[in-house]
Design an enzyme around this catalytic site. Structure first.
Site, short mmCIF file in Angstrom:
data_model
loop_
_atom_site.label_atom_id
_atom_site.label_comp_id
_atom_site.label_asym_id
_atom_site.label_seq_id
_atom_site.Cartn_x
_atom_site.Cartn_y
_atom_site.Cartn_z
N ASN A 9 0.88 -1.17 0.00
CA ASN A 9 0.00 0.00 0.00
C ASN A 9 0.92 1.22 0.00
O ASN A 9 1.50 1.57 1.02
CB ASN A 9 -0.88 -0.03 1.26
N TRP A 10 1.03 1.84 -1.17
CA TRP A 10 1.98 2.96 -1.28
C TRP A 10 1.46 4.22 -0.60
O TRP A 10 2.21 5.17 -0.43
CB TRP A 10 2.24 3.28 -2.76
N LYS A 11 0.17 4.24 -0.28
CA LYS A 11 -0.45 5.46 0.28
C LYS A 11 -0.14 6.65 -0.65
O LYS A 11 0.01 6.45 -1.86
CB LYS A 11 0.03 5.69 1.71
N HIS A 95 -9.70 1.25 4.49
CA HIS A 95 -8.46 1.44 5.24
C HIS A 95 -8.73 2.39 6.41
O HIS A 95 -9.54 3.31 6.31
CB HIS A 95 -7.38 2.03 4.31
N GLU A 97 -7.19 4.81 7.49
CA GLU A 97 -6.99 6.24 7.19
C GLU A 97 -8.21 6.80 6.46
O GLU A 97 -8.56 7.98 6.63
CB GLU A 97 -5.69 6.41 6.39
N GLU A 167 -5.82 -4.82 10.32
CA GLU A 167 -4.81 -3.79 10.53
C GLU A 167 -5.14 -3.01 11.80
O GLU A 167 -5.93 -2.05 11.77
CB GLU A 167 -4.78 -2.81 9.35
N GLY A 173 2.07 2.32 10.68
CA GLY A 173 3.04 3.40 10.55
C GLY A 173 3.71 3.80 11.86
O GLY A 173 4.37 4.83 11.94
N SER A 212 3.01 -2.08 10.37
CA SER A 212 4.44 -2.14 10.66
C SER A 212 5.07 -3.50 10.38
O SER A 212 5.95 -3.95 11.14
CB SER A 212 4.73 -1.69 12.10
N GLY A 233 2.74 -1.17 4.28
CA GLY A 233 2.80 0.26 3.97
C GLY A 233 4.23 0.71 3.74
O GLY A 233 4.80 0.52 2.66
N GLY A 234 4.84 1.28 4.77
CA GLY A 234 6.18 1.87 4.64
C GLY A 234 7.19 0.97 3.96
O GLY A 234 7.95 1.41 3.08
#
Ligand code: PGA
Length: 252
Positions: A9-11, A95, A97, A167, A173, A212, A233-234
Site C-alpha cells: 500500500n503505497w499510500k 483502510h 486512514e 490492521e 506506521g 508495521s 505500507g512503509g
C-alpha cells in the site's frame, strides 16, 4: 491450501521516477511462485505507469480506494470500472486512514466493497481497532462490527472473491507491530465469524495482517496459522524490504 497475498500500500507516496525504480526492481526480483501472490496498490495517477511496467510480470496491481457509485456526477471520484480499465485486480476498501481521516462509515465501506465486486475487482477489506478500543477490550466488537456491515450488505458468498486485512490502527506506521499471538487471535476471530455463516468460504479466505510489517518480523507473523500474508505500507516503498517480506510470505 489458502492463497497467500503480500500487497503493498503505497499510500500518498511516489513520483514517476521513484516508482519506476521500485517497479523495475520488484519486477526483476519477484518471480511467480505457487501459492503466493504479490500486488502493489498505487495512487490513482500512477496506475497507467504501474500497469505498463508490470504487465506480464508476476506482480498484480490495484488502487487504494474507489467510489461506491458506478458512474455519474461525483466530482473527484474514481469508479471501479475505471480501475479495471487500468488492469487493476485489487482495491483496498475501508483502510483506517479512510475511515478515520475521511469519515468513511461501515455502510459506505460496504457499498465500496460491493462496487468493487460489480466492477470485477477483488476488494481487500481493512478492519482493525484503535489502541483505546483494544485497551477497553473492544477489539472483537469493533472488528466484528466492521466485518458484519459488509457481510450483511454483500452476503457471505461475496467473501469468495475478497481478502480481508486485519490492521490494528495502533500498529499502522508506528513501528509497533502486533505480536504474532495478537495477530493470530484477531485473524482466528475473523475466520470464525465468517465460518459462522459459511465454513468452506471461511477456510479458503485469505486474511492479511497489516501494521508495521518489516523484513525482521514478517516471518513470525506469516508463520501463524490464520495469517495469510500481509498488507505492507512503509516497507512497500523500499524494494529490498518488500522483496524480503514477499520471500517470508512464500514460506508460509
Ligand atoms: P505500515 O502501513 O506497514 O506502514 O504500518 C500498513 C497499512 O497502512 O496498510
Amino acid at each position: 491450501m489458502r492463497a497467500v497475498l503480500v500487497a503493498g500500500n503505497w499510500k500518498m507516496h511516489g513520483s514517476l521516477a521513484a516508482n519506476q525504480a521500485l517497479l523495475d526492481a520488484l519486477k526483476a526480483r519477484l518471480g511467480s511462485r505457487d501459492g503466493i501472490g504479490y500486488a502493489v496498490c498505487s495512487p490513482f495517477p500512477y496506475l497507467y505507469q504501474v500497469a505498463t511496467s508490470l504487465a506480464g510480470s508476476a506482480i498484480s496491481w490495484g488502487a487504494q480506494n474507489l467510489s461506491e457509485h458506478d458512474v455519474g456526477a461525483y466530482t473527484g471520484e474514481v469508479s471501479g470500472a475505471m480501475l479495471r480499465e487500468f488492469g487493476c485486480r485489487y482495491v483496498i476498501v475501508g483502510h483506517s486512514e479512510r475511515r478515520g481521516l475521511y469519515g468513511e462509515t461501515d455502510q459506505q465501506v460496504a457499498a465500496k466493497f460491493m462496487a468493487a465486486q460489480r466492477a470485477g475487482l477483488t476488494p481487500i477489506l481493512c478492519v482493525g481497532e484503535t489502541l483505546e478500543q483494544r485497551d477497553r477490550g473492544d477489539t472483537q466488537a469493533v472488528v466484528g462490527r466492521q466485518l458484519e456491515a459488509v457481510l450483511n450488505s454483500a452476503g457471505v458468498s461475496a467473501i469468495e472473491n475478497a481478502a480481508i486485512a486485519y490492521e490494528p490502527v495502533w500498529a499502522i506506521g508506528t513501528g509497533k507491530t502486533a505480536t504474532p499471538a495478537q495477530a493470530q487471535g484477531a485473524h482466528e476471530y475473523i475466520r470464525g465469524l465468517v465460518a459462522g455463516r459459511d465454513k468452506s468460504l471461511a477456510a479458503g479466505l485469505s486474511i492479511l495482517y497489516g501494521g508495521s510489517v518489516k523484513p525482521d518480523n514478517a516471518r513470525e507473523l506469516f508463520a501463524m496459522p490464520d495469517v495469510d500474508g500481509g498488507l505492507i505500507g512503509g516497507a512497500a516503498l523500499v524494494a529490498d524490504d518488500f522483496v524480503a517480506i514477499c520471500e517470508a510470505g512464500a514460506t508460509h
